[in-house]
Design a protein around this motif. Structure first.
Motif, mmCIF file in Angstrom:
data_model
loop_
_atom_site.group_PDB
_atom_site.id
_atom_site.type_symbol
_atom_site.label_atom_id
_atom_site.label_comp_id
_atom_site.label_asym_id
_atom_site.label_seq_id
_atom_site.Cartn_x
_atom_site.Cartn_y
_atom_site.Cartn_z
ATOM 1 N N ASN A 59 15.316 -9.243 -3.973
ATOM 2 C CA ASN A 59 15.332 -10.557 -4.632
ATOM 3 C C ASN A 59 15.219 -11.733 -3.658
ATOM 4 N N GLN A 60 14.863 -11.426 -2.405
ATOM 5 C CA GLN A 60 14.697 -12.509 -1.425
ATOM 6 C C GLN A 60 13.220 -12.641 -1.060
ATOM 7 N N TYR A 61 12.927 -13.676 -0.278
ATOM 8 C CA TYR A 61 11.538 -13.915 0.114
ATOM 9 C C TYR A 61 10.900 -12.655 0.706
ATOM 10 N N VAL A 62 9.621 -12.476 0.402
ATOM 11 C CA VAL A 62 8.841 -11.490 1.161
ATOM 12 C C VAL A 62 7.968 -12.291 2.135
ATOM 13 N N HIS A 63 7.158 -11.614 2.908
ATOM 14 C CA HIS A 63 6.253 -12.294 3.848
ATOM 15 C C HIS A 63 5.417 -13.324 3.092
ATOM 16 N N MET A 64 5.147 -14.463 3.732
ATOM 17 C CA MET A 64 4.422 -15.534 3.029
ATOM 18 C C MET A 64 3.032 -15.103 2.546
ATOM 19 N N ASN A 65 2.428 -14.132 3.186
ATOM 20 C CA ASN A 65 1.104 -13.644 2.721
ATOM 21 C C ASN A 65 1.252 -12.683 1.546
ATOM 22 N N GLY A 66 2.473 -12.255 1.272
ATOM 23 C CA GLY A 66 2.710 -11.276 0.211
ATOM 24 C C GLY A 66 3.295 -10.012 0.805
ATOM 25 N N LEU A 67 3.977 -9.223 -0.026
ATOM 26 C CA LEU A 67 4.592 -7.966 0.418
ATOM 27 C C LEU A 67 3.514 -7.077 1.042
ATOM 28 N N ILE A 68 3.772 -6.599 2.245
ATOM 29 C CA ILE A 68 2.716 -5.853 2.951
ATOM 30 C C ILE A 68 2.297 -4.591 2.171
ATOM 31 N N GLU A 69 3.261 -3.911 1.533
ATOM 32 C CA GLU A 69 2.895 -2.705 0.765
ATOM 33 C C GLU A 69 1.925 -3.055 -0.364
ATOM 34 N N LEU A 70 2.103 -4.225 -0.971
ATOM 35 C CA LEU A 70 1.175 -4.620 -2.040
ATOM 36 C C LEU A 70 -0.195 -4.952 -1.443
ATOM 37 N N ARG A 71 -0.200 -5.654 -0.327
ATOM 38 C CA ARG A 71 -1.488 -5.987 0.300
ATOM 39 C C ARG A 71 -2.229 -4.711 0.716
ATOM 40 N N GLU A 72 -1.471 -3.712 1.191
ATOM 41 C CA GLU A 72 -2.125 -2.451 1.581
ATOM 42 C C GLU A 72 -2.700 -1.734 0.368
ATOM 43 N N THR A 73 -1.962 -1.773 -0.724
ATOM 44 C CA THR A 73 -2.464 -1.101 -1.936
ATOM 45 C C THR A 73 -3.716 -1.817 -2.457
ATOM 46 N N ILE A 74 -3.726 -3.138 -2.346
ATOM 47 C CA ILE A 74 -4.911 -3.898 -2.772
ATOM 48 C C ILE A 74 -6.108 -3.518 -1.882
ATOM 49 N N ALA A 75 -5.871 -3.416 -0.582
ATOM 50 C CA ALA A 75 -6.966 -3.054 0.335
ATOM 51 C C ALA A 75 -7.514 -1.669 -0.026
ATOM 52 N N ASP A 76 -6.625 -0.727 -0.359
ATOM 53 C CA ASP A 76 -7.074 0.628 -0.763
ATOM 54 C C ASP A 76 -7.906 0.545 -2.032
ATOM 55 N N LYS A 77 -7.452 -0.263 -2.977
ATOM 56 C CA LYS A 77 -8.162 -0.398 -4.254
ATOM 57 C C LYS A 77 -9.567 -0.978 -4.019
ATOM 58 N N ILE A 78 -9.640 -1.964 -3.146
ATOM 59 C CA ILE A 78 -10.941 -2.594 -2.873
ATOM 60 C C ILE A 78 -11.882 -1.600 -2.196
ATOM 61 N N PHE A 79 -11.333 -0.782 -1.313
ATOM 62 C CA PHE A 79 -12.186 0.209 -0.662
ATOM 63 C C PHE A 79 -12.686 1.228 -1.683
ATOM 64 N N TYR A 80 -11.786 1.650 -2.553
ATOM 65 C CA TYR A 80 -12.136 2.622 -3.592
ATOM 66 C C TYR A 80 -13.214 2.055 -4.530
ATOM 67 N N LEU A 81 -13.049 0.809 -4.919
ATOM 68 C CA LEU A 81 -13.977 0.228 -5.906
ATOM 69 C C LEU A 81 -15.282 -0.267 -5.286
#
Ligand code: GLN
Length: 395
Positions: A59-81
């Motif tokens: 419930n506290q701040y994550v990294h200002m760019n966004g939670l790294i695990e979410l950014r990694e999952t997005i990168a995987d999704k983009i590679f897949y698609l």
């Protein structure tokens, strides 16, 4: 009392049409097919994951760019698609919604006097977002009624002040999509220039009729000069969550982050923990096109009982109808009358043109339960059969 006279930065900007029509819908207890949001429940598992994240103490701040695990999952999704390798540390920022990603992208690069090419009808935030930065929207109409880009008109408007071109596919409000030919034309125009691209792809998965989404992410030469905006609200039927992301190459993302860090700083943490896990489930987003296509088709079948003429929609959750066989009223007057008197709310497409061009076309959102769509069409039929409009087709 002290009064201060202010000089508005946006003197000609009124209230967004989505608020205008949603408030009117509520007042008249109309079925709201105006503002784009689903009326069916979102996925329970995703809700449980948010609950769990909160209970687990995320419930506290994550990294200002966004939670790294979410950014990694997005990168995987983009590679897949799209077979595009995106660096989660340097090229992704989680944002409070797609609209914020668009505003921040524009604000991070535009200087007063810069020109931005905007195709009309255009999503209603683009022009105010350009103007607040002192930049100049250069408006190019999409052809009517196909709503295609006339690339010769674009060539005519390019000059040394042209800083950016805004693309949106699948397109809100028209439901049209850009194809490979559009990509080729775009390439020819920007090649050898400093022109940037802002690609609004929030409806990337809501695309029909077997058409492939032409993401800018598929084209490395175009991606090198692009910001791309995405929205989780559209993927998981939770528009009120206001969470999305922006993808851009490192040089552009660096500028984006300079604005983001002092505006939003970092987005809602528990949502990001939940999405990092849930986004790994590919089936959920891969089936979206099919499920919304069924809704589009269903809505078109029941609307075919009326004299509203559908203009083909190939993506997004919107369907346009021309009503010129029903009324001569302006779009805004007709949309308001339908809300007040028929109990059905839509959005006048003229609201997406700076000069309010009126083709007698309304936008309806079909991201609704079948029972909602049935009730809306029944209300239209009942309303018009009481009047003199001879609205229902003679069978
Ligand atoms: N994107 C939604 C639409 O087109 C509305 C979002 C909003 O109301 N700002 O209807």
């Amino acid at each position: 009392m002290i009064t201060t006279s202010i000089k508005s930065k946006l003197p000609n900007t009124g209230q967004t049409i989505f608020t205008v029509m949603s408030v009117l819908a509520k007042k008249h207890k109309a079925i709201n097919l105006g503002q784009g949001f689903p009326d069916f429940d979102m996925n329970e598992d995703l809700i449980s994951l948010v609950h769990k994240a909160m209970k687990d103490g995320h419930n506290q701040y994550v990294h200002m760019n966004g939670l790294i695990e979410l950014r990694e999952t997005i990168a995987d999704k983009i590679f897949y698609l799209y077979q595009s390798k995106i660096n989660p540390n340097k090229e992704i920022c989680i944002t409070p919604g797609g609209t914020y990603a668009i505003y921040t992208a524009l604000t991070s690069l535009l200087k007063p006097g810069d020109e931005v090419i905007v195709f009309e009808p255009a999503y209603d935030s683009y022009i105010p977002n350009i103007k607040i930065n002192g930049a100049i929207p250069v408006l190019i109409p999409l052809t009517y009624p196909e709503y295609k880009i006339d690339w010769n008109l674009v060539k005519d408007k390019i000059n040394p002040q042209t800083r950016m071109i805004i693309l949106n596919s699948p397109h809100n409000p028209t439901g049209t999509v850009i194809d490979k030919n559009d990509i080729e034309e775009l390439r020819k125009i920007v090649f050898g220039t400093d022109i940037l691209i802002l690609s609004d792809e929030v409806y990337e998965h809501i695309i029909f009729d077997g058409i492939q989404h032409e993401s800018i992410l598929k084209y490395p030469d175009l991606f090198a000069r692009s910001f791309i905006a995405f929205s989780f609200g559209k993927v998981y039927n939770c528009t009120g969550w206001k969470i999305g992301y922006c993808i851009a190459p490192p040089t552009l993302m660096k500028e984006f982050l300079k604005v983001h860090q002092y505006n939003c700083f970092s987005c809602n943490s528990p949502l990001q923990y939940a999405l990092a896990q849930y986004l790994q489930n590919k089936n959920e987003y891969l089936q979206l096109g099919n499920s919304f296509q069924k809704k589009r088709d269903y809505f078109n079948v029941i609307m075919a009982q009326t004299k509203f003429k559908a203009i083909p929609s190939h993506g997004s959750y919107f369907q346009l109808y021309n009503y010129s066989e029903v009324s001569n009223e302006s779009e805004i007057e007709f949309a308001k009358r339908l809300t007040r008197n028929a109990g059905v709310t839509s959005i006048p497409v003229s609201a997406f043109y700076k000069e309010g061009k009126d083709n007698k076309v309304l936008r309806f959102c079909f991201a609704k339960k079948e029972s909602t769509l049935n009730e809306a069409v029944n209300r239209l039929i009942n309303y018009f059969s009481l009047g003199k409009n001879n609205f229902i087709k003679n069978i």
